[in-house]
Design a protein around this motif. Structure first.
Motif, short mmCIF file in Angstrom:
data_model
loop_
_atom_site.label_atom_id
_atom_site.label_comp_id
_atom_site.label_asym_id
_atom_site.label_seq_id
_atom_site.Cartn_x
_atom_site.Cartn_y
_atom_site.Cartn_z
N LEU A 217 0.83 -1.10 -0.01
CA LEU A 217 -0.09 -0.21 -0.01
C LEU A 217 1.35 1.52 0.21
O LEU A 217 1.43 1.83 0.95
N ALA A 218 0.55 2.07 -0.93
CA ALA A 218 1.71 2.90 -1.03
C ALA A 218 1.00 4.39 -0.61
O ALA A 218 1.24 5.29 -0.42
N GLY A 219 -0.50 4.13 -1.05
CA GLY A 219 -1.43 5.42 -0.37
C GLY A 219 -2.90 5.35 -0.41
O GLY A 219 -3.12 4.28 -0.83
N TYR A 220 -3.93 6.02 -0.14
CA TYR A 220 -5.23 5.87 -0.34
C TYR A 220 -5.76 7.32 -0.14
O TYR A 220 -4.82 8.44 -0.14
N ALA A 221 -6.84 7.55 -0.95
CA ALA A 221 -7.44 8.87 -1.15
C ALA A 221 -8.61 8.43 -1.13
O ALA A 221 -9.48 7.66 -1.45
N TYR A 222 -9.78 9.97 -0.72
CA TYR A 222 -11.26 9.39 -1.17
C TYR A 222 -11.61 11.05 -0.52
O TYR A 222 -11.43 11.63 -0.29
N ALA A 223 -13.03 11.28 -1.18
CA ALA A 223 -14.31 11.62 -1.01
C ALA A 223 -15.33 11.74 -0.44
O ALA A 223 -15.38 10.26 -0.16
N SER A 224 -15.64 12.65 -0.10
CA SER A 224 -16.48 13.12 1.14
C SER A 224 -16.97 14.08 0.68
O SER A 224 -16.82 15.23 0.50
N ARG B 200 -25.20 20.11 4.38
CA ARG B 200 -26.88 20.56 4.18
C ARG B 200 -26.79 20.82 2.63
O ARG B 200 -25.98 20.06 2.02
N GLU B 201 -27.91 20.23 2.51
CA GLU B 201 -27.94 19.92 0.67
C GLU B 201 -27.70 20.86 -0.53
O GLU B 201 -27.59 20.81 -1.24
N GLY B 202 -27.38 22.28 -0.12
CA GLY B 202 -27.15 22.93 -0.80
C GLY B 202 -25.37 23.18 -0.99
O GLY B 202 -25.21 23.29 -2.68
N TYR B 203 -24.99 22.10 -1.16
CA TYR B 203 -23.36 21.86 -0.16
C TYR B 203 -23.45 20.04 -1.59
O TYR B 203 -22.21 19.68 -1.75
N ARG B 204 -24.56 19.77 -2.12
CA ARG B 204 -24.22 18.41 -2.29
C ARG B 204 -23.64 18.68 -3.85
O ARG B 204 -23.31 17.16 -3.98
N TRP B 205 -22.98 18.78 -4.31
CA TRP B 205 -22.83 19.33 -5.56
C TRP B 205 -21.21 19.45 -5.25
O TRP B 205 -20.09 18.92 -6.39
N THR B 206 -19.94 19.08 -4.15
CA THR B 206 -19.27 19.73 -3.78
C THR B 206 -18.37 18.73 -2.86
O THR B 206 -19.37 18.34 -1.84
N VAL B 207 -17.69 17.97 -3.43
CA VAL B 207 -16.63 17.58 -2.19
C VAL B 207 -15.08 17.91 -1.76
O VAL B 207 -14.92 18.90 -2.23
N GLU B 208 -15.30 16.93 -0.84
CA GLU B 208 -13.69 17.30 -0.24
C GLU B 208 -12.71 16.08 -0.08
O GLU B 208 -13.11 15.21 -0.55
N ASP B 209 -11.77 16.45 -0.84
CA ASP B 209 -10.67 15.16 -0.86
C ASP B 209 -9.74 15.00 0.60
O ASP B 209 -9.33 15.93 0.77
N THR B 210 -9.03 13.91 0.46
CA THR B 210 -8.14 13.70 1.13
C THR B 210 -7.29 12.14 0.14
O THR B 210 -8.10 11.66 -0.20
N VAL B 211 -6.14 12.72 0.95
CA VAL B 211 -5.27 12.01 0.26
C VAL B 211 -3.86 11.88 0.78
O VAL B 211 -3.68 13.03 2.00
N TYR B 212 -3.06 10.46 1.34
CA TYR B 212 -2.52 10.19 2.55
C TYR B 212 -0.83 9.49 1.72
O TYR B 212 -1.83 8.45 0.95
N VAL B 213 -0.32 9.73 1.77
CA VAL B 213 0.62 8.72 0.94
C VAL B 213 2.04 8.36 1.60
O VAL B 213 2.90 9.01 2.85
N HIS B 214 2.40 7.05 1.93
CA HIS B 214 3.00 6.32 2.45
C HIS B 214 4.95 7.36 2.57
O HIS B 214 4.84 8.19 1.60
N PRO B 215 5.27 7.50 3.20
CA PRO B 215 6.43 8.54 3.58
C PRO B 215 7.34 7.97 2.17
O PRO B 215 8.21 8.90 2.36
N ALA B 216 7.96 7.12 2.98
CA ALA B 216 8.87 6.16 1.98
C ALA B 216 8.52 6.72 0.68
O ALA B 216 9.73 5.47 -0.28
N LEU B 217 7.60 6.10 0.26
CA LEU B 217 7.18 6.67 -1.40
C LEU B 217 6.96 7.41 -2.07
O LEU B 217 5.83 7.76 -2.97
N ALA B 218 7.56 8.81 -1.16
CA ALA B 218 6.56 9.81 -1.28
C ALA B 218 7.29 10.01 -2.56
O ALA B 218 8.86 9.97 -3.10
N GLY B 219 6.83 11.05 -3.42
CA GLY B 219 7.77 11.74 -5.45
C GLY B 219 7.99 10.83 -5.80
O GLY B 219 7.91 10.62 -6.84
#
Length: 179
Positions: free
Chosen positions: A70-77, A82-101
């Motif tokens: 496993l080198a990393g993972y990412a997801y949207a949430s 609230r309903e007015g934000y339903r077309w907007t997602v937040e991203d999350t990304v984590y990469v194993h430090p030894a595999l950065a770059g």
């Protein structure tokens, strides 16, 4: 297979079998890093709940493998509930430090952008823990995000006040027309 193809991370949807490695990667960031303001690393059952909550709502949750690990993972949430934000997602990304770059973060984030665009979302927001996280800010900038604000001293961890950088990227037609 060429050296270039061998060096690329392989991406797929995360499964329950990935949760131990995801938990370990996140726990290290919680203990030592500033990308999350969480203090106590969640255990695997808690991470399983979080993963299930995300995928049950139809959001993408991806893992990257490189060098057979496993080198990393990412997801949207949801950015906000609230309903007015339903077309907007937040991203999350984590990469194993030894595999950065090695293109892991870029591959994960690009796939997340593509998947969320296909799902009809119009904006993606990155909430980056501390402005010293230059790698995350640079990654998001390379993939079309713009900094829209910095909250100074919004969080506290490891004995210091931390800023939070907000970045945004339009998806698909963005806000140029109704969804």
């Amino acid at each position: 297979m060429s050296d270039t193809a061998a060096a690329r991370p392989s991406l797929r949807a995360a499964t329950a079998a990935d949760l131990a490695a995801i938990t370990a990667l996140y726990a290290e960031e919680v203990r030592t890093g500033l990308a999350t303001y969480e203090y106590a690393p969640p255990d695997e059952p808690e991470m399983a709940k979080r993963w299930q909550a995300i995928v049950s709502q139809g959001y993408p949750f991806l893992v990257a493998h490189l060098d057979e690990r496993l080198a990393g993972y990412a997801y949207a949430s949801a950015y906000r509930t609230r309903e007015g934000y339903r077309w907007t997602v937040e991203d999350t990304v984590y990469v194993h430090p030894a595999l950065a770059g090695r293109g892991v973060g870029r591959s994960l984030l690009q796939r997340l952008i593509d998947d969320c665009t296909t799902l009809g979302y119009r904006q993606m927001v990155a909430v980056i823990g501390d402005r010293s996280n230059a790698a995350s800010i640079a990654l998001h900038t390379r993939l079309g995000f713009a900094t829209v604000g910095t909250f100074r001293g919004l969080g506290r961890k490891h004995g210091q006040w931390l800023d939070t950088v907000q970045m945004q990227r339009p998806l698909g037609f963005g806000d140029s027309c109704a969804p």
